[in-house]
Write an enzyme that holds these catalytic residues in place. Structure first.
Site, PDB file in Angstrom:
ATOM      1  N   PHE A  66      -0.063  10.595   8.264  1.00  0.00           N
ATOM      2  CA  PHE A  66      -0.704   9.418   8.286  1.00  0.00           C
ATOM      3  C   PHE A  66      -2.051   9.572   7.507  1.00  0.00           C
ATOM      4  CE2 PHE A  66      -3.260   6.229  10.163  1.00  0.00           C
ATOM      5  CZ  PHE A  66      -2.267   5.163  10.301  1.00  0.00           C
ATOM      6  N   ASP A 123       7.017   3.856   3.335  1.00  0.00           N
ATOM      7  CA  ASP A 123       7.393   4.579   4.382  1.00  0.00           C
ATOM      8  C   ASP A 123       8.701   4.669   4.796  1.00  0.00           C
ATOM      9  OD1 ASP A 123       7.038   6.588   6.368  1.00  0.00           O
ATOM     10  OD2 ASP A 123       5.977   4.943   7.864  1.00  0.00           O
ATOM     11  N   ARG A 160     -10.426   0.940   6.022  1.00  0.00           N
ATOM     12  CA  ARG A 160      -9.775   0.386   4.534  1.00  0.00           C
ATOM     13  C   ARG A 160     -10.807   0.545   3.461  1.00  0.00           C
ATOM     14  NH1 ARG A 160      -5.143  -2.471   6.555  1.00  0.00           N
ATOM     15  NH2 ARG A 160      -5.308  -3.365   8.221  1.00  0.00           N
ATOM     16  N   ASP A 169       0.961  -0.959  -0.130  1.00  0.00           N
ATOM     17  CA  ASP A 169      -0.104   0.155  -0.006  1.00  0.00           C
ATOM     18  C   ASP A 169       0.825   1.308  -0.097  1.00  0.00           C
ATOM     19  OD1 ASP A 169       0.793  -0.698   2.562  1.00  0.00           O
ATOM     20  OD2 ASP A 169      -0.938  -0.410   3.664  1.00  0.00           O
TER      21      ASP A 169
END
Ligand code: 5GP
Ligand code: MG
Length: 187
Positions: free
Chosen positions: A154, A105, A167, A102
């Site tokens: 975030f 980071d 989600r 996804d």
């Protein structure tokens, strides 16, 4: 927006924009894998929605495998450990692998999973992420396909969760800050 829910402060990337970008990413993948049957490895659960929408656009013969990994971030010196939670690892020996996550980071997850795929004998490992945070990575990792670069904040939706929720949002958004509890005046 009809899918907007109270906890979302703002939509960062809406459904139509994601769809257009996935069309382009699918063309790139088709161009880069003209012949070989591909094995696509999907990192659960975050990459589920991205994978479903991207792979239905890819006009190639491919197989789908899923992996459950846990990353332990922050905290201790030994952070950056990635644990493989499945009993069986997909059979990738001699295969071209496309790894889907996804969001990029720190880079630790993709780094650890691509290394494991290579150790298991994958011929080549390419990676695709829906999102990449614009920040320095903790580890060096090459990602061939990036949907969108975003700031270092975030995000939730389109597969990404906060405490297991959000989600299923069809867009990528930013949560409102948690409500501040005003203390009751005491008498
Ligand atoms: P990395 O190993 O690159 O640091 O982290 C990748 C994983 O961290 C992602 O698969 C995702 O689970 C989680 N993560 C990193 N940033 C975010 C974010 O902004 N939102 C959510 N929901 N998860 C994130
Ligand atoms: Mg995740």
């Amino acid at each position: 927006m009809s899918h907007m829910i109270d906890e979302i402060e703002r939509v960062l990337i809406d459904e139509a924009v994601i769809g257009k970008r996935l069309d382009a990413m699918a063309r790139d993948i088709e161009r880069d894998f003209p012949h070989d049957p591909l094995v696509v490895v999907i990192l659960l659960k975050g990459a589920l929605v991205f994978a479903a929408d991207l792979l239905r656009r890819v006009r190639r013969v491919l197989e789908m495998e899923c992996l459950n990994v846990a990353s332990y971030h922050g905290g201790t010196e030994s952070s950056g450990q990635v644990a493989f939670l499945d009993r069986h690892f997909p059979e990738v020996r001699g295969r071209h692998v496309l790894l889907l996550d996804d969001i990029l980071d720190t880079g630790r997850t993709l780094h650890a999973v691509s290394r494991r795929l290579s150790e298991e004998g994958a011929l080549a490992v390419h990676s695709a992420v829906l999102l990449a945070k614009d920040k320095p990575r903790a580890v060096d990792v090459a990602v061939q396909y990036v949907g969108f670069e975003i700031g270092d904040e975030f995000v939730v939706g389109y597969g990404l969760d906060y405490q297991g929720k959000y989600r299923n949002l069809p867009y990528v958004g930013v949560l409102k800050p948690p409500p501040v509890r005003t203390p009751l005046p005491n008498h």
